[in-house]
Motif scaffolding. Structure first.
Motif, PDB file in Angstrom:
ATOM      1  N   GLN A 109       0.822  -1.206   0.116  1.00  0.00           N
ATOM      2  CA  GLN A 109      -0.123  -0.063  -0.036  1.00  0.00           C
ATOM      3  C   GLN A 109       0.952   1.251  -0.070  1.00  0.00           C
ATOM      4  O   GLN A 109       2.191   1.043   0.095  1.00  0.00           O
ATOM      5  CB  GLN A 109      -0.937  -0.087   1.268  1.00  0.00           C
ATOM      6  N   SER A 110       0.161   2.370  -0.145  1.00  0.00           N
ATOM      7  CA  SER A 110       0.762   3.561  -0.245  1.00  0.00           C
ATOM      8  C   SER A 110       1.703   3.870   1.118  1.00  0.00           C
ATOM      9  O   SER A 110       2.764   4.750   0.960  1.00  0.00           O
ATOM     10  CB  SER A 110       0.075   4.984  -0.501  1.00  0.00           C
ATOM     11  N   ASN A 111       1.465   3.347   2.211  1.00  0.00           N
ATOM     12  CA  ASN A 111       2.210   3.705   3.524  1.00  0.00           C
ATOM     13  C   ASN A 111       3.302   2.468   3.652  1.00  0.00           C
ATOM     14  O   ASN A 111       3.543   2.352   5.005  1.00  0.00           O
ATOM     15  CB  ASN A 111       1.308   3.651   4.631  1.00  0.00           C
ATOM     16  N   ASN A 112       3.299   1.681   2.729  1.00  0.00           N
ATOM     17  CA  ASN A 112       4.285   0.394   3.008  1.00  0.00           C
ATOM     18  C   ASN A 112       3.735  -0.658   3.644  1.00  0.00           C
ATOM     19  O   ASN A 112       4.396  -1.569   4.086  1.00  0.00           O
ATOM     20  CB  ASN A 112       5.475   0.778   3.596  1.00  0.00           C
ATOM     21  N   SER A 113       2.334  -0.831   4.082  1.00  0.00           N
ATOM     22  CA  SER A 113       1.733  -1.838   4.814  1.00  0.00           C
ATOM     23  C   SER A 113       1.181  -2.786   3.598  1.00  0.00           C
ATOM     24  O   SER A 113       1.337  -2.355   2.360  1.00  0.00           O
ATOM     25  CB  SER A 113       0.680  -1.646   5.543  1.00  0.00           C
ATOM     26  N   TYR A 114       1.258  -3.990   3.796  1.00  0.00           N
ATOM     27  CA  TYR A 114       0.945  -5.072   2.820  1.00  0.00           C
ATOM     28  C   TYR A 114      -0.316  -5.874   3.064  1.00  0.00           C
ATOM     29  O   TYR A 114      -0.720  -6.016   4.458  1.00  0.00           O
ATOM     30  CB  TYR A 114       2.135  -6.185   2.801  1.00  0.00           C
TER      31      TYR A 114
END
Length: 254
Positions: A109-114
Protein backbone atom coordinates in the motif's frame (compact mmCIF):
# COMPACT_ATOMS: atom_id res chain seq x y z
CA UNK A 1 2.93 7.45 19.23
CA UNK A 2 2.61 4.05 20.93
CA UNK A 3 1.74 1.18 18.59
CA UNK A 4 0.48 -2.03 20.20
CA UNK A 5 -0.73 -5.36 18.94
CA UNK A 6 -4.23 -4.24 19.98
CA UNK A 7 -4.27 -1.52 17.31
CA UNK A 8 -3.19 -3.90 14.56
CA UNK A 9 -5.59 -6.70 15.45
CA UNK A 10 -8.52 -4.39 16.07
CA UNK A 11 -8.11 -3.20 12.49
CA UNK A 12 -7.96 -6.75 11.13
CA UNK A 13 -11.08 -7.72 13.09
CA UNK A 14 -12.95 -4.66 11.90
CA UNK A 15 -12.10 -5.18 8.27
CA UNK A 16 -11.58 -8.90 7.79
CA UNK A 17 -14.82 -9.53 5.90
CA UNK A 18 -15.20 -9.28 2.11
CA UNK A 19 -14.12 -5.65 2.42
CA UNK A 20 -10.64 -6.65 3.62
CA UNK A 21 -9.15 -5.08 0.52
CA UNK A 22 -10.22 -1.71 1.89
CA UNK A 23 -8.29 -2.22 5.12
CA UNK A 24 -6.19 0.79 5.97
CA UNK A 25 -3.36 -0.58 8.07
CA UNK A 26 -2.47 3.03 8.71
CA UNK A 27 -0.44 2.99 11.84
CA UNK A 28 -0.36 6.77 11.80
CA UNK A 29 -3.97 6.63 13.00
CA UNK A 30 -3.22 4.47 16.01
CA UNK A 31 -3.13 7.47 18.35
CA UNK A 32 -6.75 8.17 17.49
CA UNK A 33 -7.61 4.52 18.14
CA UNK A 34 -6.02 4.58 21.58
CA UNK A 35 -7.76 7.80 22.54
CA UNK A 36 -11.11 6.19 21.74
CA UNK A 37 -10.56 2.79 23.32
CA UNK A 38 -12.95 3.51 26.18
CA UNK A 39 -14.87 0.26 25.66
CA UNK A 40 -11.90 -2.10 26.10
CA UNK A 41 -11.87 -4.59 28.96
CA UNK A 42 -8.34 -5.92 29.41
CA UNK A 43 -9.30 -8.86 31.65
CA UNK A 44 -5.83 -10.44 31.40
CA UNK A 45 -5.76 -9.82 27.66
CA UNK A 46 -2.11 -10.03 26.48
CA UNK A 47 -2.73 -7.55 23.68
CA UNK A 48 -2.65 -4.81 26.30
CA UNK A 49 1.07 -5.28 26.86
CA UNK A 50 2.42 -6.78 23.63
CA UNK A 51 4.34 -4.25 21.58
CA UNK A 52 4.84 -4.26 17.83
CA UNK A 53 8.21 -5.80 16.88
CA UNK A 54 10.31 -5.10 13.80
CA UNK A 55 7.48 -6.58 11.79
CA UNK A 56 4.12 -8.23 12.29
CA UNK A 57 2.61 -10.70 9.82
CA UNK A 58 -1.04 -11.66 10.31
CA UNK A 59 -2.86 -14.57 8.65
CA UNK A 60 -6.64 -14.11 8.88
CA UNK A 61 -9.36 -16.69 8.34
CA UNK A 62 -12.82 -15.12 8.49
CA UNK A 63 -16.35 -16.47 8.33
CA UNK A 64 -19.26 -14.08 7.93
CA UNK A 65 -22.86 -15.21 8.36
CA UNK A 66 -25.26 -13.13 6.27
CA UNK A 67 -29.03 -13.44 6.44
CA UNK A 68 -30.81 -13.81 3.10
CA UNK A 69 -34.42 -14.55 2.07
CA UNK A 70 -33.24 -18.13 1.52
CA UNK A 71 -31.62 -18.54 4.93
CA UNK A 72 -28.24 -17.78 6.46
CA UNK A 73 -25.22 -17.93 4.14
CA UNK A 74 -21.65 -18.28 5.44
CA UNK A 75 -18.92 -16.52 3.45
CA UNK A 76 -15.36 -17.72 4.15
CA UNK A 77 -12.33 -15.64 3.28
CA UNK A 78 -8.58 -16.11 3.80
CA UNK A 79 -6.28 -13.12 3.74
CA UNK A 80 -3.04 -11.72 5.09
CA UNK A 81 -1.68 -8.43 6.38
CA UNK A 82 1.92 -7.42 7.14
CA UNK A 83 3.83 -4.34 8.26
CA UNK A 84 7.53 -3.71 8.90
CA UNK A 85 9.55 -0.87 10.37
CA UNK A 86 13.13 0.03 11.18
CA UNK A 87 12.10 2.82 13.58
CA UNK A 88 11.35 2.28 17.24
CA UNK A 89 8.02 4.10 17.26
CA UNK A 90 6.61 3.07 13.87
CA UNK A 91 6.49 6.65 12.69
CA UNK A 92 6.81 5.15 9.20
CA UNK A 93 6.64 1.69 7.69
CA UNK A 94 9.46 -0.01 5.80
CA UNK A 95 9.48 -1.46 2.30
CA UNK A 96 10.11 -5.19 2.69
CA UNK A 97 10.20 -6.14 -0.98
CA UNK A 98 7.80 -8.82 -2.13
CA UNK A 99 5.75 -10.39 0.68
CA UNK A 100 3.71 -13.52 0.09
CA UNK A 101 1.55 -15.85 2.15
CA UNK A 102 1.09 -19.41 0.87
CA UNK A 103 2.56 -18.23 -2.46
CA UNK A 104 -0.08 -15.48 -2.77
CA UNK A 105 1.50 -12.02 -3.09
CA UNK A 106 0.33 -9.25 -0.78
CA UNK A 107 -0.07 -5.80 -2.35
CA UNK A 108 2.08 -3.03 -0.95
CA UNK A 109 0.00 0.00 0.00
CA UNK A 110 1.01 3.65 -0.22
CA UNK A 111 2.13 3.61 3.43
CA UNK A 112 4.24 0.43 2.87
CA UNK A 113 1.79 -1.88 4.66
CA UNK A 114 0.96 -5.10 2.83
CA UNK A 115 -2.56 -6.46 2.27
CA UNK A 116 -3.79 -9.43 0.26
CA UNK A 117 -6.67 -8.59 -2.05
CA UNK A 118 -8.89 -11.46 -3.30
CA UNK A 119 -9.56 -11.42 -7.03
CA UNK A 120 -11.77 -13.07 -9.62
CA UNK A 121 -9.48 -16.09 -9.78
CA UNK A 122 -9.62 -16.67 -6.00
CA UNK A 123 -12.66 -14.89 -4.55
CA UNK A 124 -12.39 -16.80 -1.26
CA UNK A 125 -8.82 -15.62 -0.79
CA UNK A 126 -5.84 -17.54 0.51
CA UNK A 127 -6.14 -21.30 1.02
CA UNK A 128 -4.82 -22.28 4.45
CA UNK A 129 -5.51 -26.01 4.16
CA UNK A 130 -1.80 -26.67 3.52
CA UNK A 131 -0.51 -24.57 6.41
CA UNK A 132 0.67 -21.00 6.93
CA UNK A 133 3.90 -20.13 5.10
CA UNK A 134 5.32 -16.61 4.82
CA UNK A 135 8.00 -15.43 2.39
CA UNK A 136 9.62 -11.99 2.62
CA UNK A 137 12.06 -10.89 -0.07
CA UNK A 138 13.54 -8.22 2.19
CA UNK A 139 15.07 -4.86 1.40
CA UNK A 140 18.59 -4.00 2.56
CA UNK A 141 17.97 -0.27 2.04
CA UNK A 142 15.18 -0.28 4.65
CA UNK A 143 16.78 -2.83 6.95
CA UNK A 144 14.28 -5.64 6.45
CA UNK A 145 16.00 -9.05 6.08
CA UNK A 146 14.87 -11.74 3.66
CA UNK A 147 13.32 -14.78 5.32
CA UNK A 148 10.77 -17.55 5.04
CA UNK A 149 8.76 -18.75 8.01
CA UNK A 150 6.24 -21.51 8.67
CA UNK A 151 3.73 -20.76 11.42
CA UNK A 152 3.30 -23.89 13.51
CA UNK A 153 0.69 -22.84 16.06
CA UNK A 154 -2.26 -22.85 13.63
CA UNK A 155 -5.46 -20.83 13.83
CA UNK A 156 -7.55 -20.40 16.97
CA UNK A 157 -10.72 -22.45 17.06
CA UNK A 158 -14.04 -20.61 17.17
CA UNK A 159 -17.54 -22.03 17.16
CA UNK A 160 -20.70 -20.34 15.95
CA UNK A 161 -21.96 -17.01 17.25
CA UNK A 162 -25.09 -17.92 19.18
CA UNK A 163 -26.41 -14.49 20.18
CA UNK A 164 -29.44 -12.98 18.45
CA UNK A 165 -29.55 -10.84 15.34
CA UNK A 166 -31.07 -7.68 16.87
CA UNK A 167 -28.93 -5.35 18.98
CA UNK A 168 -30.82 -3.00 21.31
CA UNK A 169 -28.87 0.15 22.08
CA UNK A 170 -31.10 0.94 25.06
CA UNK A 171 -31.08 -2.51 26.63
CA UNK A 172 -27.50 -3.47 25.86
CA UNK A 173 -26.41 -6.69 24.17
CA UNK A 174 -24.41 -9.81 25.00
CA UNK A 175 -22.33 -11.57 22.36
CA UNK A 176 -21.98 -15.30 22.88
CA UNK A 177 -20.03 -17.88 20.90
CA UNK A 178 -20.13 -21.64 21.35
CA UNK A 179 -16.39 -22.26 21.69
CA UNK A 180 -12.98 -20.56 21.78
CA UNK A 181 -9.71 -22.48 22.07
CA UNK A 182 -6.02 -22.30 21.07
CA UNK A 183 -6.12 -18.51 21.50
CA UNK A 184 -4.01 -16.00 23.42
CA UNK A 185 -6.75 -13.37 23.36
CA UNK A 186 -10.20 -12.77 21.91
CA UNK A 187 -11.85 -9.57 20.69
CA UNK A 188 -15.61 -9.00 20.72
CA UNK A 189 -16.98 -6.16 18.60
CA UNK A 190 -20.32 -4.60 17.71
CA UNK A 191 -19.38 -2.53 14.69
CA UNK A 192 -16.36 -0.60 16.07
CA UNK A 193 -17.20 -1.03 19.77
CA UNK A 194 -14.57 -3.42 21.11
CA UNK A 195 -13.95 -5.44 24.25
CA UNK A 196 -10.92 -7.69 24.69
CA UNK A 197 -10.46 -10.68 26.97
CA UNK A 198 -8.22 -13.64 27.65
CA UNK A 199 -8.34 -16.42 25.08
CA UNK A 200 -10.88 -18.70 26.78
CA UNK A 201 -13.74 -16.19 27.15
CA UNK A 202 -16.90 -16.93 25.17
CA UNK A 203 -19.24 -14.15 26.35
CA UNK A 204 -19.00 -10.34 26.29
CA UNK A 205 -21.68 -7.94 27.51
CA UNK A 206 -22.08 -4.43 26.09
CA UNK A 207 -24.07 -1.95 28.16
CA UNK A 208 -26.35 0.76 26.83
CA UNK A 209 -23.55 3.23 27.52
CA UNK A 210 -21.15 1.11 25.46
CA UNK A 211 -23.54 1.15 22.51
CA UNK A 212 -24.72 4.76 22.73
CA UNK A 213 -22.65 5.92 19.76
CA UNK A 214 -23.90 3.30 17.32
CA UNK A 215 -26.16 4.23 14.44
CA UNK A 216 -29.39 2.36 13.89
CA UNK A 217 -29.64 -0.03 10.98
CA UNK A 218 -27.42 -2.77 9.62
CA UNK A 219 -24.47 -3.81 11.74
CA UNK A 220 -21.89 -6.54 12.29
CA UNK A 221 -21.00 -8.45 15.44
CA UNK A 222 -17.53 -9.95 15.46
CA UNK A 223 -15.66 -12.46 17.57
CA UNK A 224 -11.94 -12.59 16.75
CA UNK A 225 -9.65 -14.91 18.73
CA UNK A 226 -5.96 -14.68 17.89
CA UNK A 227 -2.68 -16.37 18.72
CA UNK A 228 0.92 -15.31 18.14
CA UNK A 229 4.50 -16.54 18.12
CA UNK A 230 7.80 -14.75 17.56
CA UNK A 231 10.98 -15.47 15.62
CA UNK A 232 14.23 -13.67 14.89
CA UNK A 233 15.67 -13.12 11.43
CA UNK A 234 18.67 -10.93 10.71
CA UNK A 235 18.83 -10.03 14.40
CA UNK A 236 15.31 -8.56 14.33
CA UNK A 237 12.12 -9.66 16.05
CA UNK A 238 9.02 -10.58 14.09
CA UNK A 239 5.53 -11.42 15.31
CA UNK A 240 3.52 -14.09 13.49
CA UNK A 241 -0.19 -13.91 14.23
CA UNK A 242 -3.10 -16.12 13.29
CA UNK A 243 -6.59 -14.71 13.72
CA UNK A 244 -9.92 -16.46 13.28
CA UNK A 245 -12.74 -14.01 12.69
CA UNK A 246 -16.40 -14.98 13.05
CA UNK A 247 -18.92 -12.35 11.98
CA UNK A 248 -22.70 -12.10 11.84
CA UNK A 249 -25.01 -9.49 10.37
CA UNK A 250 -27.34 -7.83 12.88
CA UNK A 251 -29.89 -5.03 13.03
CA UNK A 252 -29.21 -2.21 15.50
CA UNK A 253 -32.32 -0.66 17.08
CA UNK A 254 -33.02 1.84 19.86
Amino acid sequence: MKTTMRNILKKTALHSSIAIMALGLTLTSCKKDENNNNNNNNNNDPSSSIQFGDGTLVAVRSETVQSTPFGDVTITLGTGIAAFSNSSNYSSLADAGNVSLNSESLQKQSNNSYVFTPGVANPTGIDFSGGINWSVAGNSASGVPAFTHTVSHGFPNAGNITSGDEVSKGAGFTITISNISNADSVYFLINDKLKSFAGNVTTASFSAADLSGLSKGQGIITVAPWKFSTAQYGGKNFYFVTETVKQKSVTIVD
